[in-house]
Design an enzyme around this catalytic site. Structure first.
Site, PDB file in Angstrom:
ATOM      1  N   GLU A 176       2.350 -12.747  -2.143  1.00 33.10           N
ATOM      2  CA  GLU A 176       2.012 -13.902  -2.968  1.00 33.10           C
ATOM      3  C   GLU A 176       3.240 -14.460  -3.683  1.00 33.10           C
ATOM      4  O   GLU A 176       3.280 -15.642  -4.025  1.00 33.10           O
ATOM      5  CB  GLU A 176       0.935 -13.514  -3.985  1.00 33.10           C
ATOM      6  CG  GLU A 176       0.143 -14.690  -4.508  1.00 33.10           C
ATOM      7  CD  GLU A 176      -1.097 -14.261  -5.256  1.00 33.10           C
ATOM      8  OE1 GLU A 176      -2.157 -14.866  -5.015  1.00 33.10           O
ATOM      9  OE2 GLU A 176      -1.032 -13.330  -6.082  1.00 33.10           O
ATOM     10  N   HIS A 203       0.710   8.215  13.336  1.00 34.96           N
ATOM     11  CA  HIS A 203      -0.090   8.271  14.554  1.00 34.96           C
ATOM     12  C   HIS A 203      -0.689   6.919  14.907  1.00 34.96           C
ATOM     13  O   HIS A 203      -1.629   6.839  15.692  1.00 34.96           O
ATOM     14  CB  HIS A 203      -1.184   9.327  14.404  1.00 34.96           C
ATOM     15  CG  HIS A 203      -0.648  10.698  14.140  1.00 34.96           C
ATOM     16  ND1 HIS A 203      -0.305  11.567  15.149  1.00 34.96           N
ATOM     17  CD2 HIS A 203      -0.339  11.331  12.974  1.00 34.96           C
ATOM     18  CE1 HIS A 203       0.162  12.691  14.627  1.00 34.96           C
ATOM     19  NE2 HIS A 203       0.151  12.571  13.306  1.00 34.96           N
ATOM     20  N   LYS A 223      -9.383 -21.968  -2.581  1.00 34.14           N
ATOM     21  CA  LYS A 223     -10.280 -22.059  -3.742  1.00 34.14           C
ATOM     22  C   LYS A 223     -10.942 -23.425  -3.817  1.00 34.14           C
ATOM     23  O   LYS A 223     -12.130 -23.549  -4.122  1.00 34.14           O
ATOM     24  CB  LYS A 223      -9.494 -21.776  -5.021  1.00 34.14           C
ATOM     25  CG  LYS A 223      -9.047 -20.337  -5.191  1.00 34.14           C
ATOM     26  CD  LYS A 223      -8.310 -20.146  -6.502  1.00 34.14           C
ATOM     27  CE  LYS A 223      -7.867 -18.714  -6.693  1.00 34.14           C
ATOM     28  NZ  LYS A 223      -7.132 -18.531  -7.970  1.00 34.14           N
TER      29      LYS A 223
END
Length: 420
Positions: A268, A294, A409
């Protein structure tokens, strides 16, 4: 104590050294303007207020509180969750922290399933005071527990937000205990503010040690005793055209949520348009050793050569669990680890993986801490915040805004308000 081992060459010259010095001076200037820089010291004063609240709370003084529910998303919860996960085994009391971060209805209801109103404090956190996920979950909590805001039930709630925000005004109306987020502190940089200090202190963590760990690192940095951080930032800046992915490989399950906090902080803050309207940034990836040896490690070793890696190692887990000296039919090929502690095993795995990655020519550095402690976690948080600011200064971006987040938003609001 943290130790830093940069195992790649910085290759600086007079020109790059001047560039680093200019970026450092920008951080010095920012320290008077950007709120997170002063949080370690300011929050020591805040901690006194929180401790007074704890002493004055009848429920807490009677030890009748068993749970704290943090209602917040992103920067309002990730940092606190990271500290809780890292230090859970070391805190002073048995109060549990729970986090309501998402709009996922299954997670919401299952988290609250065994939590009673009588033994719980609900901490609602929103910097703006209008975060849709947080407000929606808060409404659900009020309804589920039939909380009467005009009664003593209001004592079950704490609000943490900006002064004079809608949530601040709501809390004032109903005489709800409230704490302000320090001025000019973005959510992802706010863990050492009231956002983290309040719930962590109530839960019994040594917040003073946490803040002092951050404060001590801050002092060393601004006395130019941690300049390797600036050189590392320059390396990321200079190599960002080629090594576009930064991997944090933490060899401790307790640091899984620290990785997630770092991912938000890095993504961000650094994924931006620079002053020339060019998209810049470094993609953060958080891994946990030895689990991700792994999985993701294969991509690192033989995939695109576009990564840098930072390993975090805990020297002493303060746990003596040992691999028993047991011989099992057909499984005797790994008896060489018998009688060794798991502490020894995981750190050997860490260094073996680091050296293998290094052998492939991938830039690697190592952060070691003597143990998982509040002091070390505080220092590590502040280190990464400063590193983020330093890289942002070099990329010539605004490290502290997040315009890209606002696009979604706005679309969300339209989905609920669009006229049919």
């Amino acid at each position: 104590m943290l130790k830093f081992d940069a195992r790649f060459e910085y290759k600086t010259n007079k020109k790059s050294q001047k560039f680093i010095e200019e970026a450092y001076l920008q951080l010095v200037k920012e320290s008077d303007e950007v709120g997170y820089y002063s949080l370690p010291e300011k929050s020591l004063t805040l901690l006194k207020e929180v401790n007074s609240y704890i002493k004055e709370s009848k429920d807490l003084s009677k030890n009748s509180i068993t749970d704290i529910v943090v209602i917040g998303i992103g920067g309002s919860s990730l940092g606190t969750k990271a500290i809780d996960a890292a230090l859970k085994s070391k805190k002073a009391n048995s109060i549990k922290l729970h986090f309501l971060e998402n709009s996922d209805p299954v997670n919401l209801t299952s988290t609250l399933e065994n939590i009673s109103k009588k033994s719980t404090i609900f901490v609602v956190i929103s910097k703006s005071g209008t975060t849709i996920e947080t407000t929606s979950v808060f409404k659900y909590v009020l309804s589920r527990y039939e909380i009467d805001l005009n009664s003593k039930d209001s004592n079950k709630i704490i609000a943490i937000t900006d002064k004079n925000s809608p949530l601040w005004n709501f809390a004032s109306k109903y005489d709800i205990t409230k704490f302000a987020i320090s001025q000019n502190v973005g959510g992802r940089f706010s863990v050492l503010s009231a956002v983290g200090v309040v719930p962590l202190a109530i839960a019994g963590y040594d917040v003073e040690e946490l803040l002092n760990g951050a404060l001590n690192f801050q002092k060393r940095f601004f006395k130019q005793k941690e300049m390797e951080l600036m050189k590392k930032a320059y390396f990321y800046y200079a190599e960002s055209k080629f090594e576009t992915t930064n991997v944090l490989f933490s060899y401790a399950s307790e640091l899984d949520f620290f990785n997630k906090w770092y991912v938000q902080l890095w993504a961000e803050s650094l994924g931006k348009l620079n002053k020339k309207d060019k998209k810049v940034g470094l993609t953060p990836v958080g891994l946990v050793g030895s689990v991700d040896q792994h999985s993701f490690l294969q991509l690192v070793m033989q995939g695109p050569e576009d990564k840098t890696m930072t390993f975090i190692k805990v020297e002493d887990f303060e746990n003596d669990a040992t691999i028993p000296d047991i011989k099992l039919d057909f499984l005797d090929g790994i008896d060489y680890v018998n009688n060794h502690s798991f502490n020894t095993l995981i750190n050997a795995q860490c260094m073996a993986t680091l050296e293998s990655v290094e052998d492939e020519g991938i830039p690697v550095d190592l952060i070691s801490m003597d143990k998982l402690s509040a002091e070390n976690i505080g220092a590590l948080i502040y280190y990464y915040e400063l590193l983020t600011s330093a890289v942002g200064a070099m990329l010539k971006i605004n490290t502290y805004d997040q315009p890209g987040v606002e696009f979604g938003k706005k679309k969300l609001v339209k989905k609920f308000t669009k006229k049919s």
